[in-house]
Motif scaffolding. Structure first.
Motif, PDB file in Angstrom:
ATOM      1  N   TYR A 126       0.856  -1.185   0.000  1.00  0.00           N
ATOM      2  CA  TYR A 126       0.000   0.000   0.000  1.00  0.00           C
ATOM      3  C   TYR A 126       0.892   1.235   0.000  1.00  0.00           C
ATOM      4  O   TYR A 126       1.766   1.374   0.848  1.00  0.00           O
ATOM      5  CB  TYR A 126      -0.871  -0.037   1.254  1.00  0.00           C
ATOM      6  N   THR A 127       0.708   2.153  -0.959  1.00  0.00           N
ATOM      7  CA  THR A 127       1.577   3.312  -1.042  1.00  0.00           C
ATOM      8  C   THR A 127       1.059   4.448  -0.164  1.00  0.00           C
ATOM      9  O   THR A 127      -0.103   4.859  -0.303  1.00  0.00           O
ATOM     10  CB  THR A 127       1.728   3.816  -2.489  1.00  0.00           C
ATOM     11  N   THR A 129       1.757   7.483  -0.360  1.00  0.00           N
ATOM     12  CA  THR A 129       1.643   8.731  -1.109  1.00  0.00           C
ATOM     13  C   THR A 129       0.217   8.966  -1.578  1.00  0.00           C
ATOM     14  O   THR A 129      -0.380  10.013  -1.314  1.00  0.00           O
ATOM     15  CB  THR A 129       2.590   8.727  -2.316  1.00  0.00           C
ATOM     16  N   TYR A 315      10.833   2.255  -4.530  1.00  0.00           N
ATOM     17  CA  TYR A 315      10.356   2.430  -5.905  1.00  0.00           C
ATOM     18  C   TYR A 315      10.608   3.862  -6.365  1.00  0.00           C
ATOM     19  O   TYR A 315      10.738   4.787  -5.548  1.00  0.00           O
ATOM     20  CB  TYR A 315       8.882   2.062  -6.065  1.00  0.00           C
ATOM     21  N   ARG A 325      10.553   6.656  -3.216  1.00  0.00           N
ATOM     22  CA  ARG A 325      10.088   6.324  -1.861  1.00  0.00           C
ATOM     23  C   ARG A 325      10.801   5.084  -1.366  1.00  0.00           C
ATOM     24  O   ARG A 325      10.928   4.093  -2.089  1.00  0.00           O
ATOM     25  CB  ARG A 325       8.575   6.104  -1.836  1.00  0.00           C
ATOM     26  N   THR A 353       9.207   5.479   6.676  1.00  0.00           N
ATOM     27  CA  THR A 353       9.187   5.783   5.245  1.00  0.00           C
ATOM     28  C   THR A 353       9.873   7.118   5.004  1.00  0.00           C
ATOM     29  O   THR A 353       9.813   8.030   5.842  1.00  0.00           O
ATOM     30  CB  THR A 353       7.752   5.853   4.681  1.00  0.00           C
ATOM     31  N   SER A 355      10.345   9.848   1.583  1.00  0.00           N
ATOM     32  CA  SER A 355       9.969  10.108   0.203  1.00  0.00           C
ATOM     33  C   SER A 355      10.551  11.431  -0.248  1.00  0.00           C
ATOM     34  O   SER A 355      10.775  12.346   0.558  1.00  0.00           O
ATOM     35  CB  SER A 355       8.442  10.131   0.047  1.00  0.00           C
ATOM     36  N   SER A 436      -3.455  10.004   3.356  1.00  0.00           N
ATOM     37  CA  SER A 436      -2.277   9.826   2.512  1.00  0.00           C
ATOM     38  C   SER A 436      -1.575  11.169   2.351  1.00  0.00           C
ATOM     39  O   SER A 436      -2.089  12.224   2.747  1.00  0.00           O
ATOM     40  CB  SER A 436      -2.685   9.287   1.145  1.00  0.00           C
TER      41      SER A 436
END
Length: 674
Positions: A126-127, A129, A315, A325, A353, A355, A436
């Protein structure tokens, strides 16, 4: 529901293709087919782990679970994970273009369906962003998938935030199951070239391994007005897995992969602040990434065991946002039997995380770079009120989110088995969807227009850093049975209430000097001003007509009703959430052994119309012949979307991906195992 004549005509063609097999059965012998060896009772007693994080027989699980087996994937003719999910009642699979899907469970569909949690071997994909899943990044070799467990309904009490309407858990085969070599090659009208080469074996006495490399090249779908939708994609991926026995009580799995490629993205660009609207553009987006994961299992006794899982995922997508990220996960759980009647599992997890995004005039994040920390803990206890008959499971997860702080997600489930072939279950759960980065930090510019006094003005969407959690209270029940060893039925019904759902509201105008020329901004922003309810049911069956022929029908019904608060000025969100998923959908799958080594698979899928986007209903038919020439060599010929040359499946209302038409296609595949 009253179907139009056109819908009835399309559906009848799909059903006729499957029922035509009845006449064929009469002309073949009664030799038993290998893939039908398992009884229906065996299939109902497949072990599942995604509901409670511990193994349970499917027939006695207090949740709406559908298991896609490796054989189901072969029978479907699907060439990727997204397409294989079509066989599950209650899962909405809509292809936006060649490389983009909208997939959800029990409604609220979209390119980034943010109320569905997806995992691969326990690793969340699950992203943070966008909230949702990049399905084009899940291009695993299908031959290495052991099963896909699909939970329709919330799983927040064990999996945490964003497991709201469903959980999809993809589980790959152990390395010991893939010894030897494998070469798979296919080509066709849409999937123009696909190849996988893999080899597995043993390292010493205690370690099994496999390594693979995979490449595919998929062509363009048709555009609405042009022959090409400019959405072709190609990816090269390589990976490995090792499974080691460190001792009689310890096992260690290490796996990972890396990929790179590019895809056509029919999207929009904004050339300047004064441009009246974004313009359509066909761009090429570079993709790259990979992951590394380890899973350590330690068994203390036959009543106690622990699991420690760590993963790193990266990715990079050079699209309009241009994001890099990195995600680091640690997850620990302890499972133990507590006395004679209690089975307990507890655990904790941590996620870090980071990013970084470059952004564009059309789409950017503020801040462009962000690091977040999240932690959680859960506890679940299964109590045998009547051993082998009646079980109660209670549990909760406490999770700290970067944006909204602490969330508690409890659930209670009960399952009653009055006999060996009947199971009744019920559940009540609470789950949340956390914000998000787009919800809190996005800046999307829609276009310029003349403002007061001739001052340039810009319409924009601005993220809300105070956007809150969306909540769900779910009430479910279900029934499973096996009839005369030839027919199994699985029924689930639900009533969901939603609170604090997302709306888009006007905000106060402001002035900014950059980018030039200086201009006024008339923004809208996200608020939590919508609530509503949904109700529906799903039914799946497996009917073994004889040793050669199996039919698997399914049907799902859902109604969604959403309402905005009296202070909301949003006139679109309620309509979109109510109408971006089909009210009615149905599947009918068939597998027939024509003669030794020759198998005919066929599937028909009916999907109701979507008022959001004006997408008409359609019936899709796929069929394929598989010939197991020798034990090591097989040949397949598959046709997909056979009823119509092309059709529309979904309109992405975010504008992040432009829809193309899904076309009729065919491919040939050769698989060699040695």
């Amino acid at each position: 529901m009253k179907y139009s004549a056109t819908i009835r005509h399309r559906l009848s063609w799909g059903l006729a293709l499957l029922w035509l097999m009845a006449a064929t059965v009469a002309s073949v012998g009664q030799e038993k087919k290998d893939l039908s060896e398992a009884s229906l009772e065996d299939l109902m007693n497949i072990r599942v782990t995604s509901v409670s994080r511990t193994e349970r027989m499917l027939s006695q699980t207090p949740s709406a679970v559908f298991v896609i087996t490796a054989e189901d994937i072969r029978q479907s003719g699907a060439t990727n994970i997204a397409e294989a999910l079509r066989i599950v009642p209650g899962v909405n699979v809509a292809r936006i273009n060649a490389n983009t899907w909208a997939i959800s469970v029990r409604g609220f569909n979209g390119r980034f369906a943010d109320e569905l949690l997806v995992m691969v071997d326990g690793r969340p994909v699950y992203t943070p962003t966008f909230g949702g899943v990049f399905w084009d990044q899940l291009d695993l070799p299908l031959e290495d998938i052991d099963r896909i467990e699909v939970i329709r309904g919330p799983g927040g009490s064990v999996w945490g935030a964003n497991a709201v309407n469903g959980v999809i858990s993809i589980m790959t085969k152990k390395a010991a199951q893939t010894h030897g070599g494998m070469v798979v090659a296919s080509g066709g009208t849409l999937d123009q070239g696909l190849g996988t080469a893999q080899y597995g074996g043993r390292l010493g006495k205690n370690t099994d391994y496999r390594v693979y490399i995979k490449y595919f090249n998929q062509g363009n779908m048709p555009g609405f007005t042009l022959p090409s939708g400019a959405d072709a994609w190609r990816v090269l991926r390589g990976g490995f897995r090792t499974d080691s026995s460190l001792s009689t009580k310890d096992t260690l799995t290490v796996q990972g992969d890396a990929y790179g490629g590019n895809e056509g993205v029919p999207t929009s660009i904004l050339s300047s602040v004064t441009s009246p609207a974004p313009q359509n553009a066909d761009t090429q987006v570079d993709l790259s990434g990979g992951f590394l994961q380890s899973i350590w299992n330690h068994v203390y006794s036959d009543r106690s065991a622990t699991t420690l899982q760590m993963s790193f995922t990266r990715y990079k997508r050079l699209d309009a946002l241009g994001e890099d990220r990195n995600i680091f996960n640690v997850d620990f759980q302890h499972h133990f039997a507590w006395g004679a009647r209690q089975d307990t599992v507890w655990g904790a997890s941590y996620r870090y995380t980071e990013s970084d995004s470059r952004g564009s005039l059309l789409f950017s994040l503020n801040p462009a770079s962000l690091d977040t920390h999240e932690a959680s803990a859960f506890f679940q206890d299964e109590i045998a009120l009547l051993p082998e008959r009646l079980y109660l499971t209670v549990g909760a997860k406490l999770e700290q989110d970067h944006y909204t702080g602490l969330n508690l997600m409890p659930s209670a489930r009960v399952v009653w088995s009055p006999s060996r072939v009947h199971t009744i279950w019920a559940a009540v759960s609470h789950a949340v969807r956390t914000p998000s980065a787009v919800d809190t930090s996005a800046r999307i510019n829609f276009g310029g227009f003349p403002g007061p006094g001739g001052t340039p003005a810009l319409a924009a969407l601005v993220g809300n850093p105070h956007f809150g959690d969306e909540g769900l209270n779910a009430y479910e029940m279900g029934y499973r049975t096996t009839v005369l060893d030839h027919l199994s039925l699985d029924f689930a019904a639900y009533y969901n209430t939603y609170s604090s759902e997302q709306t888009t509201e006007p905000a106060a105008p402001f002035f900014e000097a950059t980018p030039p020329p200086p201009h006024l901004v008339f923004p809208s922003t996200f608020q939590n001003l919508m609530h509503g309810e949904s109700h529906g049911f799903e039914v799946a069956a497996n009917w073994r007509i004889n040793d050669r022929w199996t039919l698997s029908p399914g049907y799902a019904f859902e109604q969604i009703h959403m309402h905005t608060s009296s202070t909301s000025q949003d006139t679109q969100s309620a309509f979109g959430n109510e109408n971006n998923s089909p009210t009615h959908s149905a599947q009918l799958r068939s597998t027939l052994s024509l003669r030794k080594g020759l198998i005919w698979d066929a599937s028909a899928y009916f999907v109701d119309s979507l008022a959001a986007g004006g997408v008409p209903s359609y019936t899709r038919v796929d069929t394929g012949l598989r010939w197991q020439w020798t034990e090591a060599l097989s040949l397949s010929l598959v046709g997909q979307n056979l009823l119509r040359d092309r059709h529309l499946e979904f309109i992405d209302d975010t504008g992040s991906a432009r829809s193309t038409l899904i076309k009729r296609s065919a491919y040939v595949k050769v698989a060699w195992n040695f």
